[in-house]
Design a protein around this motif. Structure first.
Motif, short mmCIF file in Angstrom:
data_model
loop_
_atom_site.label_atom_id
_atom_site.label_comp_id
_atom_site.label_asym_id
_atom_site.label_seq_id
_atom_site.Cartn_x
_atom_site.Cartn_y
_atom_site.Cartn_z
N SER A 194 0.90 -1.32 -0.12
CA SER A 194 -0.21 -0.12 0.03
C SER A 194 0.83 1.13 0.20
O SER A 194 0.77 2.17 -0.62
CB SER A 194 -1.01 -0.02 1.16
OG SER A 194 -1.88 1.04 1.18
N GLU A 197 2.28 1.66 -3.47
CA GLU A 197 1.26 2.27 -4.48
C GLU A 197 1.05 3.78 -4.15
O GLU A 197 0.71 4.53 -5.22
CB GLU A 197 -0.11 1.64 -4.20
CG GLU A 197 0.00 0.09 -4.68
CD GLU A 197 -1.10 -0.70 -4.47
OE1 GLU A 197 -2.30 -0.18 -3.93
OE2 GLU A 197 -1.67 -1.80 -4.77
N ASN A 198 0.88 4.34 -3.01
CA ASN A 198 0.84 5.72 -2.77
C ASN A 198 1.85 6.48 -3.08
O ASN A 198 1.91 7.34 -3.64
CB ASN A 198 0.88 5.75 -1.45
CG ASN A 198 -0.51 5.32 -0.43
OD1 ASN A 198 -1.73 5.29 -1.37
ND2 ASN A 198 -0.70 4.91 0.75
N GLN A 199 3.30 6.03 -3.09
CA GLN A 199 4.36 6.63 -3.58
C GLN A 199 4.32 6.69 -4.86
O GLN A 199 4.58 7.70 -5.64
CB GLN A 199 5.70 6.00 -3.06
CG GLN A 199 5.90 5.90 -1.49
CD GLN A 199 6.13 7.34 -1.22
OE1 GLN A 199 6.80 8.08 -1.91
NE2 GLN A 199 5.79 7.76 0.25
N ILE A 200 3.99 5.65 -5.54
CA ILE A 200 3.74 5.82 -7.17
C ILE A 200 2.63 6.72 -7.64
O ILE A 200 2.98 7.64 -8.61
CB ILE A 200 3.32 4.28 -7.89
CG1 ILE A 200 4.52 3.34 -7.55
CG2 ILE A 200 3.11 4.27 -9.06
CD1 ILE A 200 4.08 1.85 -7.73
N LYS A 201 1.60 6.76 -7.13
CA LYS A 201 0.68 7.86 -7.33
C LYS A 201 1.18 9.13 -7.23
O LYS A 201 0.86 10.11 -7.81
CB LYS A 201 -0.74 7.58 -6.44
CG LYS A 201 -1.53 6.34 -6.84
CD LYS A 201 -2.55 6.28 -5.82
CE LYS A 201 -3.43 4.96 -6.09
NZ LYS A 201 -4.58 4.92 -5.18
N TYR A 202 1.89 9.50 -6.10
CA TYR A 202 2.61 10.76 -5.73
C TYR A 202 3.59 11.16 -6.61
O TYR A 202 3.69 12.25 -7.24
CB TYR A 202 3.26 10.96 -4.28
CG TYR A 202 3.86 12.07 -3.91
CD1 TYR A 202 3.08 13.02 -3.57
CD2 TYR A 202 5.31 11.88 -4.09
CE1 TYR A 202 3.80 14.48 -3.16
CE2 TYR A 202 6.03 13.08 -3.98
CZ TYR A 202 5.42 14.31 -3.28
OH TYR A 202 5.96 15.52 -3.16
N ASN A 204 3.76 10.24 -9.79
CA ASN A 204 2.88 10.52 -11.38
C ASN A 204 2.47 11.70 -11.03
O ASN A 204 2.30 12.54 -12.01
CB ASN A 204 1.96 9.34 -11.40
CG ASN A 204 2.55 8.04 -11.80
OD1 ASN A 204 3.77 7.91 -12.35
ND2 ASN A 204 2.03 7.02 -11.53
N SER A 205 1.84 12.04 -10.02
CA SER A 205 1.01 13.39 -9.76
C SER A 205 2.17 14.46 -9.89
O SER A 205 2.22 15.42 -10.66
CB SER A 205 0.42 13.63 -8.45
OG SER A 205 0.10 14.69 -8.33
N GLU A 206 3.34 14.41 -9.22
CA GLU A 206 4.40 15.40 -9.38
C GLU A 206 5.09 15.55 -11.06
O GLU A 206 5.26 16.53 -11.12
CB GLU A 206 5.50 14.96 -8.26
CG GLU A 206 5.34 15.22 -6.84
CD GLU A 206 4.62 16.73 -6.74
OE1 GLU A 206 5.64 17.35 -6.96
OE2 GLU A 206 3.86 16.90 -6.03
N LYS A 207 5.15 14.39 -11.49
CA LYS A 207 5.44 14.08 -12.88
C LYS A 207 4.38 14.94 -13.88
O LYS A 207 4.88 15.78 -14.52
CB LYS A 207 5.64 12.80 -13.39
CG LYS A 207 6.20 12.70 -14.69
CD LYS A 207 6.13 11.32 -15.34
CE LYS A 207 6.84 11.09 -16.60
NZ LYS A 207 6.78 9.67 -17.09
N SER A 208 3.29 14.68 -13.63
CA SER A 208 2.25 15.66 -14.29
C SER A 208 2.46 17.13 -14.11
O SER A 208 2.19 17.90 -15.00
CB SER A 208 0.92 14.90 -13.88
OG SER A 208 0.78 13.64 -14.20
#
Length: 278
Positions: A194, A197-202, A204-208
């Motif tokens: 978990s 997964e949260n780190q991956i979402k963060y 991806n958000s920062e990359k965007s």
């Protein structure tokens, strides 16, 4: 002198389970002195380090409450116990020959390795009742060649670092603890998953966000270049050159300067001409 010894990882030529199965077959068809001789052989066998299947054989289980109970107790000790337990109550077991004692010491090392991956020499010497460090290291290396543990001996710090340890037999009634341990491990894995997964979402958000800001900055630069180019063009069109003052007071505009020099000269000559007569 500091010396780190890498312990071997050689695989045995035959499966340990295969050796145990042979003794189980022998025990199943043996009684009396023949059965006791089979138990002695299995306690000495260098390739057998688990005994649970043999303990549940009917012929062996019957020894528990009979005159030969010491044989059953000794087999039970090798399955679940340690060398220190044997030394504390030697009268409860058969007399162990040197090969049996060494094997029980190896199994004791396995028990310690299951509990901790960094074992001090002092603890090993206490549990195995060995005073000589060199003798202790020989016992550990023999356990490595038996393929029941893998690790390194750090002689400068006197520590055995364990990389792998073979499991021992599970005592009756301990399956509940194993289930609890496995469940705790599963819960820990779920928590780690978990978190990842949260780190991956963060990420991806920062990359965007960075890509959006990059596109915006690039567009602003393009717009700025267009504006500067437009301003420069307008300035060129409106530029005038004035060398004699404001227009209407004798000054010449850019258009005047572009007139042909011959016409301007003719105008000057016409204004200052002289006529002589007799």
């Amino acid at each position: 002198m500091t010396q780190d010894m890498l312990l071997g990882t050689e695989e045995p030529s035959k499966s340990k389970e295969t050796f145990l199965e042979k003794f189980c077959v022998l025990a199943k068809n043996a009684t009396g002195p023949a059965l006791l001789d089979v138990l002695k052989q299995v306690l000495e066998a260098p390739n057998v380090f688990v005994f649970g299947e043999l303990l549940v054989e009917p012929n062996v289980a019957e020894l528990k409450d009979g005159p030969d109970a010491k044989y059953y107790n000794t087999l039970n000790l090798f399955a679940y116990g340690t060398y220190k337990e044997y030394r504390a109550n030697p009268g409860d077991y058969i007399e162990l020959n040197p090969a049996m004692q060494k094997k029980l010491q190896h199994l004791t090392i396995v028990s310690l390795a299951i509990k901790t991956k960094s074992i001090p020499y002092a603890l090993l010497q206490s549990e195995l009742e060995i005073d000589n460090v060199r003798h202790l290291e020989d016992i550990i290396i023999e356990a490595i060649y038996a393929d029941i543990i893998h690790g390194k001996l750090f002689q400068n710090t006197r520590i055995l670092e364990v990389e792998y340890a073979q499991g021992r037999d599970i005592p009756p009634g301990n399956t509940g603890k194993i289930v609890e341990t496995l469940q705790a491990w599963v819960n820990s894995c779920d928590g780690v998953s978990s978190c990842i997964e949260n780190q991956i979402k963060y990420a991806n958000s920062e990359k965007s966000k960075r890509l959006f800001n990059k596109d915006r900055v690039e567009q602003d630069l393009i717009n700025l270049k267009k504006m500067l180019k437009s301003q420069a063009s307008d300035s060129d069109e409106n530029m005038q050159i004035d060398t004699h003052g404001p227009s209407g007071s004798g000054g010449l505009s850019l258009a005047d300067l572009r007139k042909k020099p011959s016409k301007m000269k003719a105008q000057r000559n016409a204004g200052v001409g002289l006529k002589f007569s007799k």
